[in-house]
Write an enzyme that holds these catalytic residues in place. Structure first.
Site, PDB file in Angstrom:
ATOM      1  N   CYS A   4       0.809  -1.222   0.000  1.00  0.00           N
ATOM      2  CA  CYS A   4       0.000   0.000   0.000  1.00  0.00           C
ATOM      3  C   CYS A   4       0.839   1.267   0.000  1.00  0.00           C
ATOM      4  O   CYS A   4       0.327   2.352  -0.272  1.00  0.00           O
ATOM      5  CB  CYS A   4      -0.942  -0.001   1.200  1.00  0.00           C
TER       6      CYS A   4
ATOM      7  N   HIS B 177      -3.934   7.027   1.707  1.00  0.00           N
ATOM      8  CA  HIS B 177      -4.205   5.678   1.212  1.00  0.00           C
ATOM      9  C   HIS B 177      -5.616   5.289   1.618  1.00  0.00           C
ATOM     10  O   HIS B 177      -6.030   5.494   2.762  1.00  0.00           O
ATOM     11  CB  HIS B 177      -3.191   4.703   1.799  1.00  0.00           C
TER      12      HIS B 177
ATOM     13  N   ASN C 162     -10.031  -0.790  -1.393  1.00  0.00           N
ATOM     14  CA  ASN C 162      -8.576  -0.685  -1.284  1.00  0.00           C
ATOM     15  C   ASN C 162      -7.942  -1.290  -2.530  1.00  0.00           C
ATOM     16  O   ASN C 162      -7.947  -2.509  -2.712  1.00  0.00           O
ATOM     17  CB  ASN C 162      -8.094  -1.416  -0.032  1.00  0.00           C
TER      18      ASN C 162
END
Length: 329
Positions: free
Chosen positions: A116, A256, A286
């Site tokens: 990520c 994020h 995500n």
């Protein structure tokens, strides 16, 4: 004349058309829309259904859109970096496959595996190729086909992830705009809380690892959540302090997109109002390395030249950090 900076001069996001809604997931596992939205903020996520297409195809689509948008020719690109944890294969690199698909015949290319934080780490790396004077046109892509690593029998993780790609073009800037500073960290002490258990050299694939679902994302929610909030907010605040900034000086935070509660907490600890925090997790979930540039592409029409923007991320590794840039478009 100001010193040479690496500035983002174009951004383009791409996501597949097919959607998995919370209602769809409720037919696969014991969950419902209210449970998912309350805990994550996700309402739907995109999936690349065509089995003949992979991460490099999404990355190529993002780059093609970026080249058209910026009026750049493929042969002008000198470097392509693809941030991904879902490459088409272990080798050759996803970046090599992507460069060929977009016709970037003069570019060298490599992958960046930081989960990520891939786009964040990749942006700092890409900027160095510009500020060193080595290259004048560098493309960084965040691309992940996360549905290939998602266990759709596990209700705690299958609700989180989707597929997407987004790309930015970096070029030299002498106006004091572009990437200004970064605070980046890694610590593998508690790696086992967020990992892919099998498939690497430490635990090669076998019938046993496949049967045990060890080739899917393993995530322990509570320890990851607690550290993510502290790490993202801490690194972002460290950036502010080091550059003599406060929340009032920041126009936008692009975090994020892992969890709406983590995003809200990060913005709160930075002293930002809700209108300064860019969020699109509800539409895409995500998408790992793609979340920040995908969010950037969506909110870019609101940005103004000279805006102070903070990027912040936390992911497997553990890896985390924040980056300060001045918008150049």
């Amino acid at each position: 004349m100001s010193k040479l900076q690496a500035a983002i001069t174009g951004v383009y996001g791409w996501a597949p058309e097919d959607v998995i809604t919370n209602e769809d997931l409720s037919k696969m596992v014991d969950t419902n829309d209210e449970w998912i939205v309350t805990r994550t903020g996700v309402k739907e996520r995109r999936i690349l259904k065509d089995p003949t297409l992979s991460t490099s195809d999404m990355a190529a689509n993002a780059i093609k859109g970026l080249l058209e948008k910026t009026g750049t020719k493929p042969e002008e690109i000198e470097l392509i970096i693809v941030a991904t944890i879902t490459p088409d294969m272990i080798f050759p690199s996803c970046a090599a496959m992507t460069a060929t698909k977009v016709g970037a015949k003069n570019a060298f290319a490599f992958d960046f595996n930081s989960a990520c934080c891939g786009f964040l780490f990749g942006l700092e790396t890409a900027a160095q190729f510009i500020t060193s004077g080595k290259y004048k046109k560098v493309i960084l892509v965040g691309a992940d086909k996360m549905t290939t690593l998602t266990d759709y029998t596990n209700r705690n993780t299958c609700i989180l992830f989707g597929d997407a790609a987004a790309a930015v073009l970096l070029e030299p800037n002498y106006e004091g705009l572009g990437v200004i500073d970064s605070v980046l960290h890694v610590d593998s002490t508690n790696w086992e809380h967020l990992c892919l258990k099998a498939g690497g050299a430490m635990k090669p694939a076998s019938h046993e690892t496949v049967d045990a679902h060890e080739h899917y994302i393993h995530q322990e929610g509570q320890p990851v959540f607690k550290l993510a909030v502290r790490a993202m907010a801490g690194s972002a605040n460290a950036i502010l302090k080091r550059n003599n900034l406060t929340g009032d000086d920041i126009q936008y935070l692009i975090p994020h997109q892992a969890n709406k509660r983590i995003i809200d907490s990060t913005g709160h600890f930075m002293g930002l109002t809700e209108d300064k925090v860019c969020i699109n997790i509800q539409k895409y979930g995500n998408t790992t390395a793609a979340t920040i540039p995908l969010c950037m592409a969506e909110f870019a029409p609101q940005f103004k030249k000279g805006d102070n923007i903070i990027l912040a991320a936390f992911g497997a590794g553990y890896s985390w950090g924040a980056l300060y840039l001045k918008w150049a478009i």
